[in-house]
Structures are given as C-alpha cells and as structure tokens.
Scaffold this motif. Structure first.
Motif, PDB file in Angstrom:
ATOM      1  N   ASN A  40      -1.467  -2.097  -9.185  1.00 40.56           N
ATOM      2  CA  ASN A  40      -1.848  -0.685  -9.154  1.00 40.56           C
ATOM      3  C   ASN A  40      -0.759   0.180  -8.539  1.00 40.56           C
ATOM      4  O   ASN A  40      -0.537   1.314  -8.970  1.00 40.56           O
ATOM      5  CB  ASN A  40      -3.162  -0.505  -8.382  1.00 40.56           C
ATOM      6  CG  ASN A  40      -4.369  -0.951  -9.192  1.00 40.56           C
ATOM      7  OD1 ASN A  40      -4.291  -1.130 -10.406  1.00 40.56           O
ATOM      8  ND2 ASN A  40      -5.488  -1.126  -8.524  1.00 40.56           N
ATOM      9  N   LEU A  41      -0.100  -0.340  -7.513  1.00 40.81           N
ATOM     10  CA  LEU A  41       0.990   0.412  -6.904  1.00 40.81           C
ATOM     11  C   LEU A  41       2.111   0.637  -7.921  1.00 40.81           C
ATOM     12  O   LEU A  41       2.636   1.752  -8.040  1.00 40.81           O
ATOM     13  CB  LEU A  41       1.533  -0.324  -5.677  1.00 40.81           C
ATOM     14  CG  LEU A  41       2.764   0.318  -5.027  1.00 40.81           C
ATOM     15  CD1 LEU A  41       2.490   1.755  -4.595  1.00 40.81           C
ATOM     16  CD2 LEU A  41       3.240  -0.512  -3.835  1.00 40.81           C
ATOM     17  N   LYS A  42       2.447  -0.394  -8.648  1.00 39.70           N
ATOM     18  CA  LYS A  42       3.505  -0.253  -9.659  1.00 39.70           C
ATOM     19  C   LYS A  42       3.129   0.803 -10.692  1.00 39.70           C
ATOM     20  O   LYS A  42       3.944   1.644 -11.086  1.00 39.70           O
ATOM     21  CB  LYS A  42       3.756  -1.602 -10.325  1.00 39.70           C
ATOM     22  CG  LYS A  42       4.980  -1.624 -11.230  1.00 39.70           C
ATOM     23  CD  LYS A  42       5.264  -3.026 -11.739  1.00 39.70           C
ATOM     24  CE  LYS A  42       6.525  -3.050 -12.587  1.00 39.70           C
ATOM     25  NZ  LYS A  42       6.824  -4.429 -13.088  1.00 39.70           N
ATOM     26  N   PHE A  50       9.345  -4.811  -6.923  1.00 39.53           N
ATOM     27  CA  PHE A  50       9.698  -3.682  -7.782  1.00 39.53           C
ATOM     28  C   PHE A  50      10.116  -2.431  -7.016  1.00 39.53           C
ATOM     29  O   PHE A  50      10.397  -1.398  -7.616  1.00 39.53           O
ATOM     30  CB  PHE A  50       8.539  -3.343  -8.729  1.00 39.53           C
ATOM     31  CG  PHE A  50       7.204  -3.153  -8.056  1.00 39.53           C
ATOM     32  CD1 PHE A  50       6.839  -1.933  -7.519  1.00 39.53           C
ATOM     33  CD2 PHE A  50       6.306  -4.216  -7.956  1.00 39.53           C
ATOM     34  CE1 PHE A  50       5.618  -1.763  -6.896  1.00 39.53           C
ATOM     35  CE2 PHE A  50       5.080  -4.056  -7.327  1.00 39.53           C
ATOM     36  CZ  PHE A  50       4.737  -2.821  -6.796  1.00 39.53           C
ATOM     37  N   MET A  51      10.165  -2.489  -5.691  1.00 40.20           N
ATOM     38  CA  MET A  51      10.583  -1.348  -4.874  1.00 40.20           C
ATOM     39  C   MET A  51      11.696  -1.777  -3.933  1.00 40.20           C
ATOM     40  O   MET A  51      11.448  -2.494  -2.963  1.00 40.20           O
ATOM     41  CB  MET A  51       9.417  -0.780  -4.068  1.00 40.20           C
ATOM     42  CG  MET A  51       8.370  -0.073  -4.867  1.00 40.20           C
ATOM     43  SD  MET A  51       7.087   0.633  -3.796  1.00 40.20           S
ATOM     44  CE  MET A  51       7.979   1.974  -3.017  1.00 40.20           C
ATOM     45  N   GLU A  52      12.889  -1.320  -4.200  1.00 44.10           N
ATOM     46  CA  GLU A  52      13.996  -1.610  -3.307  1.00 44.10           C
ATOM     47  C   GLU A  52      13.767  -0.862  -1.993  1.00 44.10           C
ATOM     48  O   GLU A  52      13.503   0.339  -1.980  1.00 44.10           O
ATOM     49  CB  GLU A  52      15.311  -1.162  -3.932  1.00 44.10           C
ATOM     50  CG  GLU A  52      16.538  -1.527  -3.116  1.00 44.10           C
ATOM     51  CD  GLU A  52      17.836  -1.132  -3.782  1.00 44.10           C
ATOM     52  OE1 GLU A  52      18.891  -1.258  -3.118  1.00 44.10           O
ATOM     53  OE2 GLU A  52      17.797  -0.694  -4.951  1.00 44.10           O
ATOM     54  N   GLY A  53      13.825  -1.571  -0.886  1.00 46.48           N
ATOM     55  CA  GLY A  53      13.587  -0.970   0.417  1.00 46.48           C
ATOM     56  C   GLY A  53      12.219  -1.277   0.990  1.00 46.48           C
ATOM     57  O   GLY A  53      11.955  -0.988   2.160  1.00 46.48           O
ATOM     58  N   SER A  61       0.860  -1.186   0.000  1.00 42.38           N
ATOM     59  CA  SER A  61       0.000   0.000   0.000  1.00 42.38           C
ATOM     60  C   SER A  61       0.897   1.236   0.000  1.00 42.38           C
ATOM     61  O   SER A  61       2.093   1.146   0.281  1.00 42.38           O
ATOM     62  CB  SER A  61      -0.919   0.012   1.223  1.00 42.38           C
ATOM     63  OG  SER A  61      -0.153   0.019   2.427  1.00 42.38           O
ATOM     64  N   ILE A  62       0.300   2.378  -0.314  1.00 48.68           N
ATOM     65  CA  ILE A  62       1.036   3.637  -0.244  1.00 48.68           C
ATOM     66  C   ILE A  62       0.068   4.735   0.169  1.00 48.68           C
ATOM     67  O   ILE A  62      -1.115   4.698  -0.203  1.00 48.68           O
ATOM     68  CB  ILE A  62       1.713   3.969  -1.601  1.00 48.68           C
ATOM     69  CG1 ILE A  62       2.730   5.102  -1.422  1.00 48.68           C
ATOM     70  CG2 ILE A  62       0.687   4.294  -2.673  1.00 48.68           C
ATOM     71  CD1 ILE A  62       3.645   5.296  -2.626  1.00 48.68           C
ATOM     72  N   SER A  63       0.558   5.680   0.972  1.00 50.42           N
ATOM     73  CA  SER A  63      -0.338   6.699   1.513  1.00 50.42           C
ATOM     74  C   SER A  63       0.313   8.073   1.483  1.00 50.42           C
ATOM     75  O   SER A  63       1.536   8.209   1.474  1.00 50.42           O
ATOM     76  CB  SER A  63      -0.722   6.363   2.961  1.00 50.42           C
ATOM     77  OG  SER A  63       0.431   6.352   3.787  1.00 50.42           O
ATOM     78  N   TYR A  64      -0.549   9.069   1.465  1.00 44.38           N
ATOM     79  CA  TYR A  64      -0.153  10.445   1.715  1.00 44.38           C
ATOM     80  C   TYR A  64      -0.202  10.671   3.227  1.00 44.38           C
ATOM     81  O   TYR A  64      -1.204  10.344   3.879  1.00 44.38           O
ATOM     82  CB  TYR A  64      -1.166  11.411   1.101  1.00 44.38           C
ATOM     83  CG  TYR A  64      -0.867  11.941  -0.282  1.00 44.38           C
ATOM     84  CD1 TYR A  64       0.407  12.371  -0.650  1.00 44.38           C
ATOM     85  CD2 TYR A  64      -1.901  12.066  -1.216  1.00 44.38           C
ATOM     86  CE1 TYR A  64       0.644  12.901  -1.909  1.00 44.38           C
ATOM     87  CE2 TYR A  64      -1.674  12.601  -2.483  1.00 44.38           C
ATOM     88  CZ  TYR A  64      -0.389  13.011  -2.823  1.00 44.38           C
ATOM     89  OH  TYR A  64      -0.157  13.550  -4.067  1.00 44.38           O
ATOM     90  N   THR A  65       0.848  11.280   3.784  1.00 45.93           N
ATOM     91  CA  THR A  65       0.799  11.739   5.160  1.00 45.93           C
ATOM     92  C   THR A  65       0.164  13.125   5.177  1.00 45.93           C
ATOM     93  O   THR A  65       0.480  13.969   4.340  1.00 45.93           O
ATOM     94  CB  THR A  65       2.213  11.799   5.759  1.00 45.93           C
ATOM     95  OG1 THR A  65       2.816  10.511   5.653  1.00 45.93           O
ATOM     96  CG2 THR A  65       2.157  12.190   7.223  1.00 45.93           C
ATOM     97  N   LEU A  66      -0.735  13.362   6.114  1.00 43.75           N
ATOM     98  CA  LEU A  66      -1.453  14.632   6.178  1.00 43.75           C
ATOM     99  C   LEU A  66      -0.720  15.641   7.067  1.00 43.75           C
ATOM    100  O   LEU A  66       0.217  15.300   7.788  1.00 43.75           O
ATOM    101  CB  LEU A  66      -2.871  14.400   6.679  1.00 43.75           C
ATOM    102  CG  LEU A  66      -3.710  13.450   5.798  1.00 43.75           C
ATOM    103  CD1 LEU A  66      -5.108  13.284   6.366  1.00 43.75           C
ATOM    104  CD2 LEU A  66      -3.773  13.961   4.367  1.00 43.75           C
ATOM    105  N   THR A  67      -1.156  16.889   7.002  1.00 45.13           N
ATOM    106  CA  THR A  67      -0.485  17.983   7.702  1.00 45.13           C
ATOM    107  C   THR A  67      -1.205  18.393   8.979  1.00 45.13           C
ATOM    108  O   THR A  67      -0.596  18.506  10.051  1.00 45.13           O
ATOM    109  CB  THR A  67      -0.362  19.213   6.774  1.00 45.13           C
ATOM    110  OG1 THR A  67       0.405  18.857   5.627  1.00 45.13           O
ATOM    111  CG2 THR A  67       0.309  20.385   7.491  1.00 45.13           C
TER     112      THR A  67
END
Length: 354
Positions: free
Chosen positions: A245-247, A182-185, A46-52
């Motif tokens: 979808n992440l890729k 596909f994502m190193e780390g 998964s991937i997310s935006y961190t909010l302010t």
C-alpha cells in the motif's frame, strides 16, 4: 549500539546548568504500522502527515549532580506528575549509550500540549520527539559537533526509542518510517522525510479535522495492541500489504489522484481496526459514534462528490482528511452533521504542515 548515533562529545566535556526548549507536532499515519520487534523496530513501513496545530512544547531544565542514576521530575501544564517520570526514565535507560551525560544531570521537564490531554491525539509522538530534540540540543551545548541534518536524524532515532511513531514527528510534511526495497533512504532506525517535490500540490493543502468521539483513556493501549500482533494469524500478510500500500500511495501522491488517495487511506484505517478485532484476545477501540460518523461521511460523499475521507488511529476518534478546495462545504457539514457524534461536541481543526 548504532555507531552513527554515538555521542560527538569530547571525553573531557564539562557539565553546566542550563535549559533548552523544543516544539514538536503530532502526526497521523496514512499507511499504518501495527506490530513491532525488539528495540522499537517496526514490522512494516508506514508514512504519516505531520500536523500544524496539534503539538507539544517542552522546556528541559538541567543541572549537574553527584549521585549516580537518573533524576527526572515532570510537570504537565504546570502540574507535577509523579507518574510520568518512570516512562521518561525508561526512555533515558534506552538511550544513555548515545547521550552519556544523562546520568550526570538532574532534569526538570515542563511540557504542555496545544490539544486536550487524553483527547486521542498522539501525544506520545509529539511529546517524545520534543524531548529528543531537547536532548540533542543539550549535547550540542556541551560541545557536540553534529550538523543540523545530523541533529534531526539523531533526534528521530532517539525519539523512536521512546515511542515508535515519534520518529516521524521530527520532520514536517510527509514522513516515512521503516526500511523497504523501493525507497532510497528508508530505515527502521529513524524517520525519513519524504521529498516535497514528489508530492502533488493538492496533497499539501489537506486539512485534518479530528472528531473527538471519545476523550478518555483507551481500553487497550497501543503497546498491548502491538504485542498482540505476535502470533496473530494474519500478521505476516498484513505486513506485506502495508508495504504494498505504501508503494501504491507514493505513486498516488505524485499523480494528485485524490479519490485513489482516499480509497487507500480509508482501507488502511479499517484494516488496522480489523486486525484488532481478530487479535487474541480480540478488542474493539471504535465506539458506536465512530461508526455512525463514518456512515454519515460516506453518505455525504456519495451525495455531494466532495473529497472528504477519513483515517483512524488506534482509538475511537476520526481524522477527517480533505483538500482546501472542498473545505468550505465540508466544514459546514462537520458543524451541522458530524459534531453531534463528538463527546461534548468537541473537535479539533488542524491541517498538514508543509
């Protein structure tokens, strides 16, 4: 036990009273994880935006004690919350191998949110990550030897054991979680801060206005929802699709293609809710006003061409995503046309944190 996160304290460390504080933001996933394995391991990346502006502030006071076991008292917005302690104690039980002092100290947790409690903002993510940051700081005060980067990684690792998505709230910007090829780390154990240099400038300007469609407790908790993915007839295909979808999204983030971004993110949100509707038992977290707001949004986008898109968490509320370049017209539209769908007319204006 994961050796890289073992305590760095010397065996003869001395306990003392003190206090630490931390602030941690909520986050909104663009590619969702739904379903998890043992020990809070995600079934897909998964991937997310961190909010302010949507964050939790936590002050952790501690002092040595003689008796064994965990001793935790929790205060939310200054009010004692006896019912909150068991969740914190469960969290401590999961992480005590990595922080040996947890049973040797009494803790008083004072926590507050910049957003209304039970408003549908992910308070478990911001709350658990704030506590994890505090605990790592206590370890440092007692003689820990971690670098700043190592402290953040350990906090993310610990936060995951309290609330999966909390591991993404430790970092600013875009944060990925879940091992993939596909994502190193990338890792199942902690969040990975996606490099800002790989993100087109337009995506660093995005606003997130949250329509508070329903401010009460959800009819089905996220924990129950995740568990219903076990044996779900479409689960395996969903896990594959999320990684695909992440890729795709990573390429979009680099290119600056706002329309492709919006199309993928909206598809992810609706897929999440489709999985809920096809669970056994089935459940629906969207409300009639959720659907009405989405239809109004689509109509506005067709008529104006403004880059206004949405995502949904596991609830009824709508996160409106739009770049700063279109903010003026969109925020007038929100006030004049979308506010009517919010409970008590309430919505939260936020933006991504880079």
């Amino acid at each position: 036990m994961e050796k890289q996160f073992q305590s760095t304290l010397q065996s003869n460390y001395s306990l003392q009273a003190g206090e630490v504080s931390a602030q941690s933001p909520s986050n909104i996933a663009l590619v969702k994880y739904w379903g998890k394995k043992k020990n809070q391991i995600p079934t897909n990346s998964s991937i997310s935006y961190t909010l302010t502006h949507s964050f939790t502030t936590t002050n952790l006071q501690f002092k040595p004690k003689e008796e064994k076991g965990f001793d935790v008292n929790v205060f939310l917005e200054g009010e004692y919350k006896e019912s909150f302690a068991p969740k914190i104690i469960t969290f401590f039980e999961r992480i005590t191998d990595y922080l040996p002092f947890l049973e040797q100290l009494s803790f008083e947790v004072h926590t507050s949110n910049s957003f209304p409690h039970s408003s549908g903002i992910a308070s478990s993510a911001s709350g658990m990550s704030a506590i994890a940051l505090c605990l790592v700081e206590i370890e440092q005060q007692l003689g820990g030897t971690l670098t700043e980067d190592e402290r953040l990684k350990k906090a993310s690792f610990l936060a995951r054991l309290g609330s999966g998505s909390a591991c993404r709230s430790v970092y600013k910007g875009l944060v990925e979680w879940g091992e993939n090829h596909f994502m190193e780390g990338s890792s199942d154990l902690y969040g990975f801060k996606y490099p800002d240099a790989e993100v087109h400038e337009v995506f660093k300007t995005f606003h997130d206005t949250i329509l508070l469609i329903h401010e009460g407790q959800k009819s089905v908790s996220s924990t129950v929802g995740h568990n219903l993915m076990i044996g779900h007839p479409y689960a395996e295909r969903r896990f594959e699709e999320a990684n695909e979808n992440l890729k795709q999204l990573l390429a979009i983030l680099k290119s600056g293609d706002i329309e492709a971004f919006g199309k993928l993110v909206e598809h992810e949100a609706l897929t999440l809710h489709a999985m809920m509707m096809m669970s056994d038992p089935a459940f629906i977290l969207m409300k009639p006003h959720t659907v009405a707001a989405l239809e109004k949004l689509w109509e506005f986008r067709r008529e104006t061409g403004n880059h206004l898109y949405f995502t949904l968490d596991a609830g009824a509320n709508v996160h409106l995503l739009y770049p700063a370049q279109d903010a003026e017209a969109i925020e007038i539209f929100i006030e004049e046309e979308l506010k009517q769908f919010c409970q008590n007319g309430n919505y939260i204006k936020d933006k991504v944190n880079f």
